[in-house]
Design an enzyme around this catalytic site. Structure first.
Site, mmCIF file in Angstrom:
data_model
loop_
_atom_site.group_PDB
_atom_site.id
_atom_site.type_symbol
_atom_site.label_atom_id
_atom_site.label_comp_id
_atom_site.label_asym_id
_atom_site.label_seq_id
_atom_site.Cartn_x
_atom_site.Cartn_y
_atom_site.Cartn_z
ATOM 1 N N TYR A 95 5.794 -3.687 3.905
ATOM 2 C CA TYR A 95 5.373 -2.320 4.220
ATOM 3 C C TYR A 95 6.288 -1.693 5.273
ATOM 4 O O TYR A 95 6.887 -0.645 5.025
ATOM 5 C CB TYR A 95 3.929 -2.344 4.709
ATOM 6 N N GLU A 111 9.240 -2.736 6.687
ATOM 7 C CA GLU A 111 10.657 -2.684 6.298
ATOM 8 C C GLU A 111 10.818 -1.808 5.048
ATOM 9 O O GLU A 111 11.824 -1.122 4.885
ATOM 10 C CB GLU A 111 11.218 -4.090 6.033
ATOM 11 N N VAL A 118 -9.522 -0.563 10.311
ATOM 12 C CA VAL A 118 -10.507 -0.795 11.358
ATOM 13 C C VAL A 118 -11.614 0.267 11.412
ATOM 14 O O VAL A 118 -12.788 -0.079 11.549
ATOM 15 C CB VAL A 118 -9.812 -0.995 12.730
ATOM 16 N N PRO A 161 -6.912 -10.097 20.323
ATOM 17 C CA PRO A 161 -7.782 -10.184 21.500
ATOM 18 C C PRO A 161 -8.689 -8.964 21.698
ATOM 19 O O PRO A 161 -9.532 -8.986 22.582
ATOM 20 C CB PRO A 161 -6.774 -10.302 22.641
ATOM 21 N N GLN A 196 -5.606 -4.874 21.859
ATOM 22 C CA GLN A 196 -4.541 -4.128 21.167
ATOM 23 C C GLN A 196 -5.010 -2.672 20.999
ATOM 24 O O GLN A 196 -6.212 -2.432 20.857
ATOM 25 C CB GLN A 196 -4.176 -4.778 19.810
ATOM 26 N N ARG A 248 -4.673 1.423 19.366
ATOM 27 C CA ARG A 248 -4.264 2.325 18.293
ATOM 28 C C ARG A 248 -4.661 3.745 18.709
ATOM 29 O O ARG A 248 -5.544 3.938 19.540
ATOM 30 C CB ARG A 248 -4.967 2.004 16.964
ATOM 31 N N PRO A 298 0.613 -5.357 15.612
ATOM 32 C CA PRO A 298 1.197 -4.656 16.762
ATOM 33 C C PRO A 298 0.210 -4.571 17.930
ATOM 34 O O PRO A 298 -0.976 -4.302 17.727
ATOM 35 C CB PRO A 298 1.512 -3.265 16.204
ATOM 36 N N ARG A 299 0.725 -4.804 19.149
ATOM 37 C CA ARG A 299 -0.180 -4.871 20.308
ATOM 38 C C ARG A 299 -0.525 -3.514 20.896
ATOM 39 O O ARG A 299 -1.533 -3.361 21.563
ATOM 40 C CB ARG A 299 0.443 -5.761 21.393
ATOM 41 N N GLN A 300 0.329 -2.548 20.661
ATOM 42 C CA GLN A 300 0.044 -1.214 21.205
ATOM 43 C C GLN A 300 0.674 -0.154 20.309
ATOM 44 O O GLN A 300 1.701 -0.390 19.663
ATOM 45 C CB GLN A 300 0.586 -1.084 22.632
HETATM 46 N N1 LIG Z 1 -3.782 6.393 6.587
HETATM 47 C C1 LIG Z 1 -2.965 5.988 7.535
HETATM 48 O O1 LIG Z 1 -3.406 5.640 8.626
HETATM 49 C C2 LIG Z 1 -1.492 5.987 7.308
HETATM 50 C C3 LIG Z 1 -0.654 5.698 8.406
HETATM 51 C C4 LIG Z 1 0.704 5.704 8.194
HETATM 52 C C5 LIG Z 1 1.257 6.032 6.973
HETATM 53 N N2 LIG Z 1 0.420 6.324 5.942
HETATM 54 C C6 LIG Z 1 1.033 6.633 4.649
HETATM 55 O O2 LIG Z 1 0.378 7.733 4.046
HETATM 56 C C7 LIG Z 1 0.299 7.547 2.640
HETATM 57 C C8 LIG Z 1 -1.113 7.663 2.140
HETATM 58 O O3 LIG Z 1 -1.930 6.732 2.825
HETATM 59 P P1 LIG Z 1 -3.511 6.648 2.571
HETATM 60 O O4 LIG Z 1 -4.127 6.236 3.843
HETATM 61 O O5 LIG Z 1 -3.955 7.874 1.893
HETATM 62 O O6 LIG Z 1 -3.560 5.406 1.589
HETATM 63 P P2 LIG Z 1 -4.329 5.184 0.200
HETATM 64 O O7 LIG Z 1 -4.168 3.747 -0.118
HETATM 65 O O8 LIG Z 1 -5.697 5.756 0.281
HETATM 66 O O9 LIG Z 1 -3.481 6.075 -0.801
HETATM 67 C C9 LIG Z 1 -2.320 5.652 -1.427
HETATM 68 C C10 LIG Z 1 -2.328 6.158 -2.855
HETATM 69 O O10 LIG Z 1 -1.113 5.759 -3.515
HETATM 70 C C11 LIG Z 1 -1.440 5.219 -4.800
HETATM 71 N N3 LIG Z 1 -0.380 4.278 -5.153
HETATM 72 C C12 LIG Z 1 -0.077 3.089 -4.573
HETATM 73 N N4 LIG Z 1 0.981 2.519 -5.179
HETATM 74 C C13 LIG Z 1 1.369 3.378 -6.169
HETATM 75 C C14 LIG Z 1 2.389 3.352 -7.140
HETATM 76 N N5 LIG Z 1 3.244 2.324 -7.230
HETATM 77 N N6 LIG Z 1 2.490 4.396 -7.995
HETATM 78 C C15 LIG Z 1 1.627 5.432 -7.932
HETATM 79 N N7 LIG Z 1 0.637 5.497 -7.037
HETATM 80 C C16 LIG Z 1 0.505 4.494 -6.155
HETATM 81 C C17 LIG Z 1 -2.796 4.579 -4.583
HETATM 82 O O11 LIG Z 1 -3.503 4.343 -5.786
HETATM 83 C C18 LIG Z 1 -3.475 5.602 -3.683
HETATM 84 O O12 LIG Z 1 -4.097 6.617 -4.423
HETATM 85 C C19 LIG Z 1 0.957 6.196 2.352
HETATM 86 O O13 LIG Z 1 2.309 6.421 2.015
HETATM 87 C C20 LIG Z 1 0.889 5.477 3.686
HETATM 88 O O14 LIG Z 1 1.918 4.546 3.839
HETATM 89 C C21 LIG Z 1 -0.932 6.302 6.073
HETATM 90 O O1 LIG Z 2 -12.115 -5.234 11.049
HETATM 91 C C1 LIG Z 2 -11.090 -5.018 11.735
HETATM 92 C C2 LIG Z 2 -9.882 -4.512 11.184
HETATM 93 C C3 LIG Z 2 -8.813 -4.318 12.012
HETATM 94 N N1 LIG Z 2 -8.897 -4.575 13.352
HETATM 95 C C4 LIG Z 2 -7.767 -4.309 14.257
HETATM 96 O O2 LIG Z 2 -7.590 -2.922 14.287
HETATM 97 C C5 LIG Z 2 -6.239 -2.584 14.467
HETATM 98 C C6 LIG Z 2 -5.846 -1.587 13.402
HETATM 99 O O3 LIG Z 2 -5.829 -2.236 12.146
HETATM 100 P P1 LIG Z 2 -5.779 -1.434 10.755
HETATM 101 O O4 LIG Z 2 -5.863 -2.456 9.702
HETATM 102 O O5 LIG Z 2 -6.795 -0.355 10.773
HETATM 103 O O6 LIG Z 2 -4.392 -0.712 10.763
HETATM 104 P P2 LIG Z 2 -2.947 -1.035 11.382
HETATM 105 O O7 LIG Z 2 -2.805 -0.234 12.624
HETATM 106 O O8 LIG Z 2 -2.713 -2.486 11.489
HETATM 107 O O9 LIG Z 2 -2.036 -0.460 10.239
HETATM 108 C C7 LIG Z 2 -2.175 0.931 10.020
HETATM 109 O O10 LIG Z 2 -1.228 1.620 10.738
HETATM 110 C C8 LIG Z 2 -0.152 2.257 10.203
HETATM 111 C C9 LIG Z 2 -0.273 2.619 8.786
HETATM 112 O O11 LIG Z 2 0.977 2.799 8.225
HETATM 113 C C10 LIG Z 2 -1.001 1.635 7.986
HETATM 114 O O12 LIG Z 2 -1.074 2.202 6.716
HETATM 115 C C11 LIG Z 2 -2.310 1.387 8.594
HETATM 116 O O13 LIG Z 2 -3.127 0.614 7.858
HETATM 117 C C12 LIG Z 2 -5.470 -3.896 14.425
HETATM 118 O O14 LIG Z 2 -5.165 -4.291 15.728
HETATM 119 C C13 LIG Z 2 -6.436 -4.891 13.807
HETATM 120 O O15 LIG Z 2 -6.263 -6.182 14.330
HETATM 121 C C14 LIG Z 2 -10.082 -5.057 13.896
HETATM 122 O O16 LIG Z 2 -10.187 -5.304 15.100
HETATM 123 N N2 LIG Z 2 -11.131 -5.267 13.060
#
Ligand SMILES: NC(=O)c1ccc[n+]([C@@H]2O[C@H](COP(=O)([O-])OP(=O)(O)OC[C@H]3O[C@@H](n4cnc5c(N)ncnc54)[C@H](O)[C@@H]3O)[C@@H](O)[C@H]2O)c1
Ligand SMILES: O=c1ccn([C@@H]2O[C@H](COP(=O)(O)OP(=O)(O)O[C@H]3OC[C@@H](O)[C@H](O)[C@H]3O)[C@@H](O)[C@H]2O)c(=O)[nH]1
Length: 346
Positions: free
Chosen positions: A176, A178, A218, A237, A240, A242, A303-305
């Site tokens: 994701y 990279e 989360v 812990p 961390q 967000r 990630p921690r922060q």
């Molecule tokens: N929600 C967040 O906190 C967050 C944070 C950072 C970046 N993003 C980015 O924002 C975008 C949307 O995130 P989201 O939270 O709505 O996620 P989501 O999983 O709800 O939506 C992603 C959508 O893409 C579709 N999809 C996945 N792989 C596909 C493929 N190969 N071809 C066609 N469709 C495909 C899924 O079916 C889904 O409808 C993503 O690119 C994600 O990386 C989201």
């Molecule tokens: O049940 C849970 C789930 C997660 N967590 C913690 O909550 C924090 C946030 O975790 P999430 O799974 O919600 O999301 P992350 O911050 O790891 O990744 C997220 O950030 C950037 C986006 O690009 C990603 O698409 C998104 O999922 C992490 O520190 C995780 O350890 C909990 O403490 N409890």
């Protein structure tokens, strides 16, 4: 010449942008703006579609493979004359005539993006290449939803766009983080080499109605757990941090970025920073005061922060978030109650 970014000289384009459809310059016929949203059946994508559809001059085409998204999220638009939904995987080429592309397709929850890591990296790399190829062919402007995960486990806090990050290239999150880094590289290479008009948003954790109930992220976990009277699972812990952005603020930021003159990358997120313990305490206070908080094992490379520096978004887009976490959580609670069939105790 394509407009250059605010980032500096290194982004100079070598080519003019491809020519858009001749209809764009037609004197007597003003066509609608045709907007493609990849991943438009997902959480952020479907809210973006709602906003775009409010403008009667927009025609919206969604492509989605429904891996984490659902038709349900778009049900109010199915059958609408300005809306089209196609089952399509972005790892396959796509031929459609459009003016703008919001490229969101990619699973976003760590549980889902790790589930089939090879597919995730294909989606980020081949999917983005395909959408850039389309943008080049039809002369469309393309916006990529990149992520705060490009900063990895950041050593600079808060994170400005100029920070290059601290990413493990061979870890379980690499498909994701990279993958998105390569997607950003591809965007800039197409911009420099082919003059494509690009926009890159680095999205920080976003929450709101329509997140999958068992999405694994989360905020959705804590809300679903509190409504099911299950303990809130804080991953150790718990210190961390967000920063959580409400989805309507996110959509507003994405549209401003697409419509503005800056390529980005631009951080879009809410700078309010919370530890996971603080988040659990807030959910407990607002939704279910009696619920337990349980410490559970964490996953590798968490990630921690994380906190966005949004100076650029403020200066270049005139954007900053409006909805505080304390106000956004009850809106999401309402949606989760409806979907889980749990009414509020009076
Ligand atoms: N929600 C967040 O906190 C967050 C944070 C950072 C970046 N993003 C980015 O924002 C975008 C949307 O995130 P989201 O939270 O709505 O996620 P989501 O999983 O709800 O939506 C992603 C959508 O893409 C579709 N999809 C996945 N792989 C596909 C493929 N190969 N071809 C066609 N469709 C495909 C899924 O079916 C889904 O409808 C993503 O690119 C994600 O990386 C989201
Ligand atoms: O049940 C849970 C789930 C997660 N967590 C913690 O909550 C924090 C946030 O975790 P999430 O799974 O919600 O999301 P992350 O911050 O790891 O990744 C997220 O950030 C950037 C986006 O690009 C990603 O698409 C998104 O999922 C992490 O520190 C995780 O350890 C909990 O403490 N409890």
């Amino acid at each position: 010449m394509a407009k250059n970014s605010a980032n500096g000289d290194h982004q100079t384009t070598t080519k003019p942008p491809p020519t858009p459809s001749p209809l764009r310059f037609s004197k007597f016929f003003q066509p609608n703006m045709r907007i493609l949203v990849t991943g438009g059946a997902g959480f952020i994508g479907s809210h973006l579609v709602d906003k775009l559809m409010e403008d009667e001059k927009n025609e919206v085409i969604v492509v989605d493979n429904f891996f984490t998204g659902s038709k349900d999220n778009l049900k109010r638009w199915i059958g609408h004359p300005r809306f089209e939904l196609r089952r399509h995987d972005v790892t396959e080429p796509l031929l459609v005539e459009v003016d703008k592309i919001y490229h969101l397709a990619c699973p976003a929850s760590p549980i889902f993006y790790k589930y089939n890591a090879v597919k995730t990296i294909k989606t980020n790399v081949i999917g983005t290449l395909n959408m850039l190829g389309l943008a080049k062919r039809v002369g469309a402007r393309i916006l990529l939803t990149s992520t705060s995960e490009v900063y990895g486990d950041p050593l600079v806090h808060p994170q400005p766009e100029s920070y290059w990050g601290n990413v493990n290239p061979i870890g379980v999150r690499s498909c994701y983080d990279e993958g998105k880094r390569v997607a950003e590289t591809l965007m800039f290479d197409y911009h420099r080499q082919h003059g494509i008009e690009i926009r890159i948003a680095r999205i920080f954790n976003t929450y709101g109605p329509r997140m999958n109930i068992d999405d694994g992220r989360v905020v959705s976990n804590f809300i679903a757990q509190s409504l099911r009277d299950e303990p809130l699972t804080v991953q150790a812990p718990g210190t961390q941090t967000r920063s959580f952005c409400y989805v309507s603020d996110m959509v507003d930021g994405l549209i401003r970025l697409m419509e503005g003159d800056n390529t980005g990358p631009i951080n879009i997120g809410n700078p309010g920073e919370f530890t996971m313990i603080e988040l659990a305490e807030l959910v407990k206070e607002l939704i279910s005061p009696k619920v337990e908080i349980k410490m559970v094992e964490n996953t590798p490379d968490d990630p921690r922060q994380r906190k966005p520096d949004i100076t650029k978004a403020k200066e270049l887009l005139g954007w900053e978030p409006k909805v505080k976490l304390r106000d956004g959580l009850p809106l999401m609670e309402e949606d989760f109650r409806l979907r889980l069939g749990v009414s509020k105790k009076i």
